[in-house]
Design a protein around this motif. Structure first.
Motif, PDB file in Angstrom:
ATOM      1  N   GLN A  14       0.821  -1.208   0.000  1.00 42.71           N
ATOM      2  CA  GLN A  14       0.000   0.000   0.000  1.00 42.71           C
ATOM      3  C   GLN A  14       0.859   1.264   0.000  1.00 42.71           C
TER       4      GLN A  14
ATOM      5  N   THR B 120       3.295   3.100   2.895  1.00 46.03           N
ATOM      6  CA  THR B 120       3.873   2.130   3.820  1.00 46.03           C
ATOM      7  C   THR B 120       5.274   1.757   3.347  1.00 46.03           C
ATOM      8  N   TYR B 121       6.061   1.161   4.245  1.00 47.97           N
ATOM      9  CA  TYR B 121       7.391   0.660   3.870  1.00 47.97           C
ATOM     10  C   TYR B 121       7.276  -0.406   2.791  1.00 47.97           C
TER      11      TYR B 121
ATOM     12  N   SER C 213       3.592  -8.823   9.138  1.00 51.65           N
ATOM     13  CA  SER C 213       3.818  -8.758   7.696  1.00 51.65           C
ATOM     14  C   SER C 213       4.466 -10.035   7.200  1.00 51.65           C
TER      15      SER C 213
ATOM     16  N   ALA D 182       5.559  -4.099   8.674  1.00 50.24           N
ATOM     17  CA  ALA D 182       4.384  -4.057   9.526  1.00 50.24           C
ATOM     18  C   ALA D 182       4.327  -5.300  10.408  1.00 50.24           C
TER      19      ALA D 182
END
Length: 320
Positions: free
Chosen positions: A280, A283-284, A320, A317
């Motif tokens: 997304q 985000t990272y 993740s 995240a």
């Protein structure tokens, strides 16, 4: 010539084209990029000297993507369009060929030397386009994007070269992280089963056997015979982990799991990987380094290696 030498030579050659001192900052270049990986890299190299619009966002499959009316407007108004090439954006190729008569258009992945590319039995005369799966191959694309931006705005060549050198160093570190943790996966577990054959360069770089249900293009169909063959493969080899992809339907993966279960063999989904699109925006995982960090960390952890909880930089995240 070394990477630094290539950047320096490009800077020197393009500097000669500037006949007078630049008295004011140039307006940011208006760049349109097809994939998120190209868009992110162009933004890293260009910094505030470019404004980059990516056409294909999270979860978008580039193999079958068709340009929208707003895409066409954006590309015709751009200072340049950066696309991948190697037949990745197959549905857009005729449009991009026409556009090239009006707007500078660069197929940046076609700068990867041919000897580094993987051919594929299903596509005579064409190569696997998924070169972003190996950060060291992405360095060739990074250099080509740097050359493209420098040709468009020669007075900013030195700035582009500095940004590119920093990004290339990050790709070196990302590759080293991948080598360290993927080499810790037990040899017998180095089998990567995914929805389509997007991880060939990953497998070549890190010593994994890669099995995709579909071919290198998601336009190819996976018939019942293919599913049956792969069920037998999983059962015979004792493989208990497969991976879904964020830009490809999980329908075939679930059919594979159900087929294995019918033969008394348990297979689980070990994680979701970013194959043809990043995470997304904001985000990272929505950056190229974050995309690769996520994939490497997810695969290594699922197949038995110890990895940092949140990846190389602690930015992934949670979960993740």
């Amino acid at each position: 010539m070394t990477r630094r030498g290539l950047l320096g030579s490009a800077a020197g050659a393009l500097a000669l084209t500037v006949s007078a001192p630049v008295l004011r900052a140039a307006a940011p270049l208006n760049i349109v990029a097809t994939t998120g990986m190209i868009a992110d890299t162009a933004q890293r190299i260009g910094g505030d000297l470019v404004a980059v619009r990516g056409l294909m966002g999270p979860g978008v499959d580039p193999h079958g993507y068709r340009q929208t009316r707003s895409d066409i407007v954006a590309m015709t108004r751009a200072d340049a369009v950066l696309w991948h090439g190697l037949y990745l954006e197959a549905q857009m190729e005729s449009f991009l060929a026409d556009l090239a008569r009006k707007v500078p258009v660069f197929a940046v992945a076609e700068a990867v030397p041919q000897e580094k590319l993987l051919s594929h039995a299903d596509y005579d005369g064409r190569y696997d386009p998924h070169v972003w799966m190996d950060p060291l191959l992405w360095q060739d694309v990074t250099l080509e994007i740097t050359r493209a931006l420098s040709s468009l705005q020669p007075e900013s060549t030195d700035a582009f070269a500095r940004n590119a050198e920093e990004f290339l160093g990050e790709l070196d570190a990302l590759s080293a992280y991948a080598v360290t943790h993927l080499s810790a996966v037990p040899q017998e577990k180095r089998v990567l089963v995914t929805a389509h054959d997007a991880f060939g360069y990953f497998g070549a770089a890190y010593g994994f056997e890669v099995v995709g249900i579909q071919g290198i293009s998601t336009d190819s169909e996976a018939g019942l015979n293919r599913i049956s063959e792969l069920v037998s493969f999983l059962v015979t080899r004792g493989i208990g982990a497969v991976f879904v992809e964020t830009s490809v339907s999980d329908r075939n993966i679930r059919a594979l799991i159900e087929g294995a279960a019918a033969q008394g063999h348990d297979v689980t989904i070990a994680g979701a990987l970013f194959s043809d699109a990043m995470g997304q925006e904001g985000t990272y995982e929505g950056t190229y380094p974050g995309m690769i960090d996520h994939n490497v960390t997810t695969i290594a952890a699922a197949l038995g290696a110890e990895v940092p909880d949140r990846g190389r930089l602690g930015k992934l995240a949670v979960g993740s």
